[in-house]
Design a protein around this motif. Structure first.
Motif, PDB file in Angstrom:
ATOM      1  N   ARG A  96      26.391  13.173 -27.861  1.00 31.38           N
ATOM      2  CA  ARG A  96      27.302  14.248 -27.456  1.00 31.38           C
ATOM      3  C   ARG A  96      27.157  15.489 -28.326  1.00 31.38           C
ATOM      4  O   ARG A  96      27.704  16.535 -27.996  1.00 31.38           O
ATOM      5  N   THR A  97      26.485  15.349 -29.463  1.00 34.30           N
ATOM      6  CA  THR A  97      26.320  16.484 -30.368  1.00 34.30           C
ATOM      7  C   THR A  97      24.865  16.585 -30.815  1.00 34.30           C
ATOM      8  O   THR A  97      24.107  15.614 -30.749  1.00 34.30           O
ATOM      9  N   ASP A  98      24.504  17.768 -31.274  1.00 31.06           N
ATOM     10  CA  ASP A  98      23.175  17.993 -31.850  1.00 31.06           C
ATOM     11  C   ASP A  98      23.349  18.686 -33.202  1.00 31.06           C
ATOM     12  O   ASP A  98      23.505  19.901 -33.265  1.00 31.06           O
ATOM     13  N   PRO A  99      23.315  17.930 -34.301  1.00 32.00           N
ATOM     14  CA  PRO A  99      23.466  18.549 -35.616  1.00 32.00           C
ATOM     15  C   PRO A  99      22.248  19.337 -36.055  1.00 32.00           C
ATOM     16  O   PRO A  99      22.313  20.092 -37.023  1.00 32.00           O
ATOM     17  N   GLY A 100      21.123  19.179 -35.347  1.00 28.29           N
ATOM     18  CA  GLY A 100      19.951  19.994 -35.623  1.00 28.29           C
ATOM     19  C   GLY A 100      18.894  19.290 -36.458  1.00 28.29           C
ATOM     20  O   GLY A 100      19.140  18.258 -37.083  1.00 28.29           O
ATOM     21  N   VAL A 101      17.707  19.878 -36.477  1.00 27.70           N
ATOM     22  CA  VAL A 101      16.561  19.375 -37.235  1.00 27.70           C
ATOM     23  C   VAL A 101      16.281  20.368 -38.356  1.00 27.70           C
ATOM     24  O   VAL A 101      16.005  21.546 -38.098  1.00 27.70           O
TER      25      VAL A 101
END
Length: 219
Positions: free
Chosen positions: A70-75
């Motif tokens: 549900r979320t994308d904290p990022g790379v």
């Protein structure tokens, strides 16, 4: 994987080394501990020349990583620059440089703990830059925050040199030490710019701190 770094030099020093003509950050305090998803300074190409701006650390994740999430904290760290996901941001319009004075890698200890080990170009912690990419993106990074549109950045990694490899054998950030290397990353055609995706020579870094979540050395 570098997921913690520090920049304690002032914005004038950052602007001078990166040849940034415009400053969009306001008052920039020392940042002794920058973690993923923190807002941090970058230098990018703007419509009126290079500019110092703030962005959140963590580029959009590939779609396969986000399946059922549900979320994308990022790379934060980008290694495989041949991936179609990353190639879209390798043009000059999406490149940036990320100022730092030290960065950390986690050392795996016999008891299973992973304390940070801080590296810098010397004990004086001179200013240098990571070779980065940036974009403006709409996503849900935290559920409580909801959908947001913001500027994001990450930086390239490569195989480690000897000093880093003794602590973290998998990777180290791509580091730019001179105005010439910064200009090459910011302006060269992509194949030429990617030649900078290489480790620093051995003996180019020193360990300046251990076991701390921040590198609080004086600027």
């Amino acid at each position: 994987m570098c997921n913690l770094y520090s920049v304690t030099k002032g914005q004038q020093a950052i602007r001078e080394l990166a040849d940034a003509m415009h400053d969009r950050v306001g008052n920039l305090p020392p940042l002794p501990g920058i973690f993923p998803d923190y807002s941090a300074p970058i230098v990018r190409s703007g419509p009126e020349g290079r500019e110092l701006a703030m962005a959140r650390w963590g580029m959009p994740s590939p779609s396969f990583v986000l399946k059922n999430k549900r979320t994308d904290p990022g790379v934060t760290n980008v290694r495989n620059t041949s991936s179609p996901h990353w190639r879209r941001w390798l043009g000059v319009e999406s490149r940036c440089v990320v100022p730092f004075t030290s960065f950390s890698e986690n050392e795996v200890m016999p008891d299973g703990s992973r304390p940070p080990v801080w590296f810098a170009l010397s004990e004086a912690r001179p200013l240098a830059f990571f070779a980065g990419i940036w974009t403006t993106w709409t996503s849900v990074r935290k559920l409580k925050e909801g959908e947001v549109t913001c500027d994001l950045f990450g930086f390239l990694t490569t195989e480690p040199n000897r000093e880093v490899g003794e602590i973290h054998p998998k990777a180290m950030p791509v580091i730019l030490r001179t105005r010439e290397e910064i200009d090459l990353w910011m302006t060269a055609p992509t194949p030429e710019a990617l030649q900078l995706q290489r480790a620093l020579p051995d003996d180019s870094l020193v360990i300046v701190a251990r076991g701390k979540k921040e590198d609080g050395a004086a600027a």
